[in-house]
Write an enzyme that holds these catalytic residues in place. Sequence first.
Site, PDB file in Angstrom:
ATOM      1  N   GLU A 136     -18.293  -1.519  12.739  1.00 30.37           N
ATOM      2  CA  GLU A 136     -18.784  -2.417  13.794  1.00 30.37           C
ATOM      3  C   GLU A 136     -18.230  -3.840  13.652  1.00 30.37           C
ATOM      4  O   GLU A 136     -18.943  -4.819  13.897  1.00 30.37           O
ATOM      5  CB  GLU A 136     -20.316  -2.471  13.814  1.00 30.37           C
ATOM      6  CG  GLU A 136     -20.989  -1.224  14.323  1.00 30.37           C
ATOM      7  CD  GLU A 136     -20.531  -0.816  15.717  1.00 30.37           C
ATOM      8  OE1 GLU A 136     -20.182  -1.705  16.506  1.00 30.37           O
ATOM      9  OE2 GLU A 136     -20.507   0.388  15.995  1.00 30.37           O
ATOM     10  N   GLY A 137     -16.982  -3.947  13.282  1.00 24.95           N
ATOM     11  CA  GLY A 137     -16.371  -5.264  13.057  1.00 24.95           C
ATOM     12  C   GLY A 137     -16.569  -5.661  11.612  1.00 24.95           C
ATOM     13  O   GLY A 137     -17.701  -5.906  11.192  1.00 24.95           O
TER      14      GLY A 137
END
Lengths: 592, 592
Positions: free
Chosen positions: B439-440
């Site tokens: 997620e980043g």
Amino acid sequence: MTEYRAPTREMAFTLQQVAGFSEMSKACGYEDASDDVVAAILEEAARFAGSVIAPTNESGDKTGVRLDGEHRVATPAGFREAYQQYAESGWASLQFDPAYGGQGLPFSLAIPVQEMWHAANMAWGLCPLLSQGAVEALSENASDDLRQLLLPKMISGEWTGTMNLTEPQSGSDLSGIRTQARPDGDIYRIKGQKIFITWGEHDMAENIIHLVLARLPDAPPGVKGISLFAVPKYLPDANGDPGQRNDCKAVSLEHKLGIHASPTCVMSYGDNEGAIGYLVGEENRGLACMFTMMNNARLTVGLQGVAISERAYQQARAYTFERTQGTAPGEQGVSPIIRHPDVRRMMMTMKTLTEAARTLAYTGCVAVDYANARELPDDIRNRFKRRADLLTPLVKGWCTEIAQEVTSLAIQCHGGMGFIEETGVAQHYRDARILPIYEGTNGIQAMDLIGRKTIRDQGKAMAELIGDMRPYTGQQQTNTLLTAERQARFDQAVAFLEDATRMVLEHGDDEQFSGAVAFNYLMLSSTVTAAWLMVKAAGAAAPGSESQDAFARSRLATTNFFIDHILPRSSGHLTSLRAGDDAIMALPEDEF
Amino acid sequence: MTEYRAPTREMAFTLQQVAGFSEMSKACGYEDASDDVVAAILEEAARFAGSVIAPTNESGDKTGVRLDGEHRVATPAGFREAYQQYAESGWASLQFDPAYGGQGLPFSLAIPVQEMWHAANMAWGLCPLLSQGAVEALSENASDDLRQLLLPKMISGEWTGTMNLTEPQSGSDLSGIRTQARPDGDIYRIKGQKIFITWGEHDMAENIIHLVLARLPDAPPGVKGISLFAVPKYLPDANGDPGQRNDCKAVSLEHKLGIHASPTCVMSYGDNEGAIGYLVGEENRGLACMFTMMNNARLTVGLQGVAISERAYQQARAYTFERTQGTAPGEQGVSPIIRHPDVRRMMMTMKTLTEAARTLAYTGCVAVDYANARELPDDIRNRFKRRADLLTPLVKGWCTEIAQEVTSLAIQCHGGMGFIEETGVAQHYRDARILPIYEGTNGIQAMDLIGRKTIRDQGKAMAELIGDMRPYTGQQQTNTLLTAERQARFDQAVAFLEDATRMVLEHGDDEQFSGAVAFNYLMLSSTVTAAWLMVKAAGAAAPGSESQDAFARSRLATTNFFIDHILPRSSGHLTSLRAGDDAIMALPEDEF
């Protein structure tokens, strides 16, 4: 498969010019260990580590080790061959006594060489690590006869050694050991179970000498009633060759987070008539004998931290130079991720911590050589003995803590690929996790530093260490390598360590306070000591006009990075230390 | 097998009295979410998590997932049953729109519930996590028809959802996406390969809706040419039931360091006629649509950090209270190791970090509810939107970083046993390692914080956050919970954050500077914000005369611990930040 290339130039520089090997070898009668000899040994070791040992690392992790129904352990493909070549090439004997077939080189010269084994394959490297510890314990404590019986084969590497301390109920606290030793003529009969025995059984060598802590029937309770015994897997016959099988065996292997290829055995002694053991040193003095072995093993476990950090760094370097993603500041098109400042920050952190840990570990090991040099005057030897004793928990504690950070950053630099086992970088992270635990947890190291090494000698050894840092502080420093700001930050950190030491000594009688602040004191003193060694290294790399040399610039860059990005942690450690034990002990047990 | 018992009292307290849920539910029309309802939901979720989900965790890790020759994924024993029960009990629909079968409860009320799923079994919990993200993206962006087609089955939990962004050449930077979407009447034909697709294929639900980023034939280059498509595994038939198999499949699974039971798939779209996809939102606006999904997913990944920390803490608590070793200060005989100050330090660090991370995560999620409340005036909603946007990288970044520390300490508290896989604590450590990556990466979070969330709005959101801290500083604080020294330390940390923000804004045009300091800015702002929330919590737990209550004393103890032992890290972050990009970028590339 990932490669490993030993950083031989940096190793030689760190050993000779930072850790003091060059002066030590002159002062201690190691004239043979010239620069050329050192360089030749490192190059040859690098070749062996890179081409023979390193290729076994990933496959060893995947295969792991198996125990068969006959209590035999099969090691992964290539392990036995690598070990045989290692022994035949004489690598096992570098630093040992020529009277028993050793090469008589300094202990500290064996250190970069061993770093290479651990970087190449940490699981494999544990077998020589334990064997060398066993040789040290026997060399210092065993009778002449026992030494004649065991040392030549162990020093040649034909036989390996192990260290049997832990029992299920007795780990950090050895006072609870229950394994029994019953006198039986000249020998003893050993009966009991030991756990977590690294390389306790394997197929790489023809015999294994177990050093086992056990209790005599009438021994006093606690640690004063523990004796040390050498228990061979095969009893040496009249020719000194492996003869009759002894009554001891591996009964199971642990499934571990990492170092899968290193057999961690549950060892059973004396299921039948009792395993035959030979007393090492005096009765009931086993712990002291074991400590000779443990102290150097602690230094070499710290060295494993350096090694696994170097390996992880090299893998991240390869990836961050190759992988492209996004556009770095000031560039056009896609950039290799090493050009992105946050990736660069991670890579600089890894490189700098690894370099710094290496300076610390090698420095601790050179102090051991000084302390062991019989030709030196007692006051000098004692000073270096204090230094080696003081640095041992720093090397074990800090170098293994930074290994957690470095191996984790190596994963992070890989993004999602870092989490995939096939990439190989996760193995270093898993392998490294044992380092803060074995050979005395880092909590035990912290207690050792604050108790035995600081409070007991009223801060003498620490004052000497700080005294050696002082010529590098702004007041005494005449060179201008560091900017004024960085120099001030370094000076302040040295003052932090003095402050902290004063506080530790003031509370010397308060066990709870000492226990509560010990870990912060360990991290603070290690960080400041490493900073000092980095500053020293930057100076050594840039003597006068040579400072435009690329290597010198590189050392200054990592030193600056250390002062800007690692050393500031010392302020947090000091603040926490100043807060004492209050907040640590305030919560009642039933509120956890 | 290790147990998990959700800390429902602390969760309710944190949600209602620290994160502001009680005021929010009044202000935003959630009057139904009364204290009783909250308590009942948490207790029922705790029972389900502890008795149904948690028992699948260790066995799931050991079994892992398998892909068969028919491209089917078999999940470990008990996973499917737990999922079916989860869906049938209505857990999937808590926070969703009643128009599509949801229960219309606040998003933030679903947060402690989801924390329990992740603590019970992080690998399993990822399936609902991704599904909820897909529901959010569709709810906000899809046409009415598409919502009618997909949402009821997804909200009920009968179908699950996935998020397909990454391709081999395109991870952190999505501009390189190559998957093609070709218009074909009302639908699109998708062709391409996606990697790292969590729960991309499985047997727990009858259908899977893949949200896929792809490019139209004439799309502009870069991120402005990406569109979002819903690609069902089975195309809904006339009755809305799973009908024809779509042209997409899992072609392989990754072997990972952790979350072994969560299938991470390589997905292939359009090997034959092209996978049928429905456009979500407008053409070429896919990234914006995906961001609705990603933002909340980032918060819930931060929540996973809280969850796995709680689980690891509970396991260490059980062990340190049971295991005896050595004699603690002031005791006689052997003590449970929790009584040794250094073990206590580790346990307090774990407990405090977990509590603090929970306050941060829940606070971020309550801000999302405010931001989404249509009945609120725009200026209030916008303020909370800014707050949620600002806190998202802090929650994702800090809560996942502390999860590394907490799960590692949990191993350390176990000594040698921590390294043995059967103990179970190493699993949490392995599982947790994905959190700073997906997620980043946390580097991406740091860039998001410094760029989009601080520099772009000229520090407005950060100034508002600091403004909310000010009533808790010494000048304005009237209660006397904190000692003067701790109050001063808190005040100083708030000043650090102001300083750092000023510096970040001053260098707002310098991309290299921003990139180099971003991670320290993320850690500094998170640490200070968490400290503020801990101080706030200590006050909320001790309103007036109730301060002798055990819970209130416990909160004060952990707050004091945070200020003494965690908050001092902020000084190191500030010093490093002040040093800027100089030392980070100084080393030439060929010197690495």
